[in-house]
Scaffold this motif. Sequence first.
Motif, PDB file in Angstrom:
ATOM      1  N   THR A   1       5.580  -1.741  12.954  1.00  0.00           N
ATOM      2  CA  THR A   1       4.833  -2.972  12.717  1.00  0.00           C
ATOM      3  C   THR A   1       3.385  -2.693  13.065  1.00  0.00           C
ATOM      4  O   THR A   1       3.093  -2.159  14.118  1.00  0.00           O
ATOM      5  CB  THR A   1       5.344  -4.100  13.608  1.00  0.00           C
ATOM      6  OG1 THR A   1       6.752  -4.089  13.540  1.00  0.00           O
ATOM      7  CG2 THR A   1       4.792  -5.426  13.174  1.00  0.00           C
ATOM      8  N   ILE A   2       2.537  -3.028  12.161  1.00  0.00           N
ATOM      9  CA  ILE A   2       1.131  -2.835  12.492  1.00  0.00           C
ATOM     10  C   ILE A   2       0.425  -4.177  12.392  1.00  0.00           C
ATOM     11  O   ILE A   2       0.779  -5.040  11.583  1.00  0.00           O
ATOM     12  CB  ILE A   2       0.453  -1.797  11.586  1.00  0.00           C
ATOM     13  CG1 ILE A   2       0.754  -2.088  10.122  1.00  0.00           C
ATOM     14  CG2 ILE A   2       0.869  -0.393  11.958  1.00  0.00           C
ATOM     15  CD1 ILE A   2      -0.006  -1.210   9.201  1.00  0.00           C
ATOM     16  N   ALA A   3      -0.556  -4.323  13.230  1.00  0.00           N
ATOM     17  CA  ALA A   3      -1.289  -5.587  13.256  1.00  0.00           C
ATOM     18  C   ALA A   3      -2.121  -5.717  11.990  1.00  0.00           C
ATOM     19  O   ALA A   3      -2.586  -4.727  11.438  1.00  0.00           O
ATOM     20  CB  ALA A   3      -2.176  -5.631  14.497  1.00  0.00           C
ATOM     21  N   LEU A  39       0.882  -1.149   0.000  1.00  0.00           N
ATOM     22  CA  LEU A  39       0.000   0.000   0.000  1.00  0.00           C
ATOM     23  C   LEU A  39       0.924   1.204   0.000  1.00  0.00           C
ATOM     24  O   LEU A  39       1.880   1.246   0.776  1.00  0.00           O
ATOM     25  CB  LEU A  39      -0.847  -0.024   1.266  1.00  0.00           C
ATOM     26  CG  LEU A  39      -1.924   1.037   1.373  1.00  0.00           C
ATOM     27  CD1 LEU A  39      -3.028   0.721   0.383  1.00  0.00           C
ATOM     28  CD2 LEU A  39      -2.466   1.063   2.791  1.00  0.00           C
ATOM     29  N   ILE A  40       0.674   2.153  -0.864  1.00  0.00           N
ATOM     30  CA  ILE A  40       1.590   3.294  -0.935  1.00  0.00           C
ATOM     31  C   ILE A  40       0.804   4.600  -0.902  1.00  0.00           C
ATOM     32  O   ILE A  40      -0.200   4.753  -1.596  1.00  0.00           O
ATOM     33  CB  ILE A  40       2.506   3.191  -2.175  1.00  0.00           C
ATOM     34  CG1 ILE A  40       3.459   4.377  -2.249  1.00  0.00           C
ATOM     35  CG2 ILE A  40       1.729   3.052  -3.450  1.00  0.00           C
ATOM     36  CD1 ILE A  40       4.578   4.174  -3.256  1.00  0.00           C
ATOM     37  N   GLU A  95       4.893  -9.701   6.998  1.00  0.00           N
ATOM     38  CA  GLU A  95       3.913  -8.763   6.482  1.00  0.00           C
ATOM     39  C   GLU A  95       3.572  -7.725   7.537  1.00  0.00           C
ATOM     40  O   GLU A  95       3.916  -7.866   8.700  1.00  0.00           O
ATOM     41  CB  GLU A  95       2.645  -9.510   6.074  1.00  0.00           C
ATOM     42  CG  GLU A  95       2.893 -10.472   4.944  1.00  0.00           C
ATOM     43  CD  GLU A  95       1.746 -11.437   4.729  1.00  0.00           C
ATOM     44  OE1 GLU A  95       0.808 -11.426   5.543  1.00  0.00           O
ATOM     45  OE2 GLU A  95       1.801 -12.202   3.765  1.00  0.00           O
ATOM     46  N   GLY A  96       2.850  -6.730   7.105  1.00  0.00           N
ATOM     47  CA  GLY A  96       2.324  -5.749   8.041  1.00  0.00           C
ATOM     48  C   GLY A  96       3.348  -4.754   8.526  1.00  0.00           C
ATOM     49  O   GLY A  96       3.140  -4.081   9.527  1.00  0.00           O
ATOM     50  N   ASP A 122       4.787   6.611   2.223  1.00  0.00           N
ATOM     51  CA  ASP A 122       4.362   5.722   3.300  1.00  0.00           C
ATOM     52  C   ASP A 122       4.034   4.380   2.657  1.00  0.00           C
ATOM     53  O   ASP A 122       3.077   4.260   1.900  1.00  0.00           O
ATOM     54  CB  ASP A 122       3.127   6.360   3.941  1.00  0.00           C
ATOM     55  CG  ASP A 122       2.553   5.526   5.056  1.00  0.00           C
ATOM     56  OD1 ASP A 122       2.887   4.329   5.140  1.00  0.00           O
ATOM     57  OD2 ASP A 122       1.765   6.081   5.845  1.00  0.00           O
ATOM     58  N   LEU A 123       4.891   3.391   2.922  1.00  0.00           N
ATOM     59  CA  LEU A 123       4.748   2.093   2.273  1.00  0.00           C
ATOM     60  C   LEU A 123       4.357   1.047   3.311  1.00  0.00           C
ATOM     61  O   LEU A 123       5.015   0.922   4.333  1.00  0.00           O
ATOM     62  CB  LEU A 123       6.079   1.654   1.663  1.00  0.00           C
ATOM     63  CG  LEU A 123       6.524   2.277   0.358  1.00  0.00           C
ATOM     64  CD1 LEU A 123       8.017   2.082   0.167  1.00  0.00           C
ATOM     65  CD2 LEU A 123       5.783   1.630  -0.791  1.00  0.00           C
ATOM     66  N   THR A 124       3.295   0.322   3.049  1.00  0.00           N
ATOM     67  CA  THR A 124       2.910  -0.753   3.955  1.00  0.00           C
ATOM     68  C   THR A 124       2.941  -2.063   3.185  1.00  0.00           C
ATOM     69  O   THR A 124       2.331  -2.166   2.116  1.00  0.00           O
ATOM     70  CB  THR A 124       1.495  -0.518   4.510  1.00  0.00           C
ATOM     71  OG1 THR A 124       1.449   0.783   5.069  1.00  0.00           O
ATOM     72  CG2 THR A 124       1.160  -1.540   5.575  1.00  0.00           C
TER      73      THR A 124
END
Lengths: 501, 258
Positions: free
Chosen positions: B215-217, B162-163, B193-194, B182-184
């Motif tokens: 790190t995001i859940a 996701l950018i 991942e995440g 902002d890259l996810t």
Amino acid sequence: MNRPRSGTADEPPFVLTQKERGALRIAALDPLARRCKLALDMALAEARALVPNLMTAAMDHAADADYLLAAAAVCEKFTPLVTLRGREGLILDITGCAHLFDGEEALLIQARRNLNRLGLATRAALANTPDAAWAFARFSSTERLPPATEERAARALPVAALEQERHITLALTRAGLRTLGDLADRPSSLLAARFGAGLVDILQRILGRDDIRITPLRPPPEIMADKHFATPITAMEGLLAELARLAGDVMSLLERRGAGGRGFEVIFFRADGAVRRLTIETAQAMRDGARLMRLIALKITTLADPLDPGFGFDALRLAVTWGETLDERQHHLSGGQVADEEKRGLADLVDRLVARFGRDHVQRFVARATHDPGEAGGVVPYLSPASSASWPPLEPGHPPLRPLTLFERPQLIEALAEVPDSPPRRFRWRRQLHEVALAEGPERIAPEWWHSHIAGGDHPPAVRDYYRVEDATGQRFWIFREGLYEDSTTHPRWFLHGLFA
Amino acid sequence: MTLMPRPLPHADPDARPQFTLAGEAVHEFYAGTGIRSMAMTGGVLALMHLAKRGPKLWVRHAALDREHGAPYAAGLAEFGVDPAQVILVRTPDVTGALQAGLEGARCHGLGAVMIELWGEAKAYDLTASRRLVLAAKASGIGVFITRMAATPHASAAETRWLIHPAPSRALAARAPGHPLFDLTLLRTRHGREGLRYLVEWDRDVRDLVIHSVVTIADSLIDDRTGIDGTAPLSRAVAALPVNRPGMPGIEPAAQRHS
């Protein structure tokens, strides 16, 4: 030139009319109408009085011109040197072509048959000079004369064959000069003094004493190879196999010259007179028949209007329209060869993309020396020869000062909470509100007045003050204000011109 | 080969955030719906610059010109990408864009391929992505697919990102700074991942600099983006720690600059 007719016996005479000298007059007529004693230039009212059941239609010169061009395309089967003469004539320079069609007479018969298939009634003649052939076709029943007797036949032509203005023709006839022979016996200086040098020139050309070659509709290709089929080919596989053979011939011709082709044209002549052309352009000069065939096959599969064999194709031509010298490829030591390989791979990629998507859709970026942001950087077709100006050097430490994408027409935005001489605090674009967090500017870009005056605009376009702004979410825009606040008559308007990364 | 942004020079070497992208693979980029998709092109151009040297093929679905404007040569030069090294192909539809991209992915002479698609492109399915994966593997060049105004669905891509644009570090006089993205990492076949990265593009050295990693859940991904980022890649993948030695595509950052 006659329109195709259904041929039923009870069809009425048919004429084409156009308005001339305040009345509708006959501009063209069919043989039936001619037999009813109608004539060119006769007023339509008079013609109707003579032939009550006359069928008429308006003369359409544009359609006629298109039709003549289509006929010229068919004739290109016989020679690449074809040109138009007047509104209804074609002239073919068949020098060096006749032997391919079993002689001049056979060529003439074939050409007439091809034109008849288009629905044209034709008169044709062969002669040593274009003007003589034209005069014979129009004013004589002879189609082909032994070369030795040609001048004698030309001398027998009426003075109308000179195609001079009506009063000149009339004056010549009144003076008792009825044939070209009568004129040819007079000293040419006298004729030139009385009727102009043009008359003498055309006379010399018809008599074959002066030879001026035609200027063909299309410049003749550098190299071409033709194949004619006795029976039309309907199967595409067979056609492509023949084309591959032609490609082989063309490539060996190129090789003998130490050249390669960058532009190729394939012409498909269909038996019913339809002519289709495919053009192939390549990024590098090449003479690889198999590769050319791959590009042609790719082009054929992507045609919006597919190649329909219909009753079959009776001739094929492959021409090199753009050649360049191409040396035998040198095999370098390791490093060079790899670079060469990659370069060739790239050229091949471009060729396939161009064949598939069209020349205009495969592009490269060029710089132009101008301050107008809309013009500063452009895209041109990848294969176009346009060269790029150099890009200005980047100032270290700066972020990009120009947006990555630019709207062709700047988009009007609604500026809220305006502050003089700085960007608005908020603006609305496409119904979304953006809070300006960071901004830089103005960068004043004045229009190139020396261009706007040439364009003839009433007043030069307004000065633009550009700002780089970033909104609270990190989106970066290039916006400008058109007009100044000092100018009280018009309120300045804000536009969004581009988007930064 | 792998693509690897540069960590911040002054960052604590042990905690240096990093990520790598396999150079011969297909990477997908999503922006969700809405206007925030417009920074994708720049972010992906920056990532492409970490790939193999050589000309880049930029395939653009023509509908994008209406939405985001047309590629601008002067802007490209300002961004730090040599405009002479870019071949731009504009196609009227998604199928054409995928065909052009596939031609490019098979070409050894290129550095990388970017395919920009607009909308829910049905033609970009599992088969189409699989074809691109095979071509990229064979030729050794990276394929970057940006999807705007689209929701992810199953594909054979190596990673899915996701950018978004991120607020930049302001320069003097509150001027917008260097582009920040902002890259996810929503999905990956190898690795964890995440993870969410903030990366800054430095046009002078033509490199991406990682600013932070979070790190995001998984559960938060959907909430934050409003898109379904969790549509499966074509086969199940296990989440793995980011720095496990020996993992393909993951290498210690030190190797690149030594």
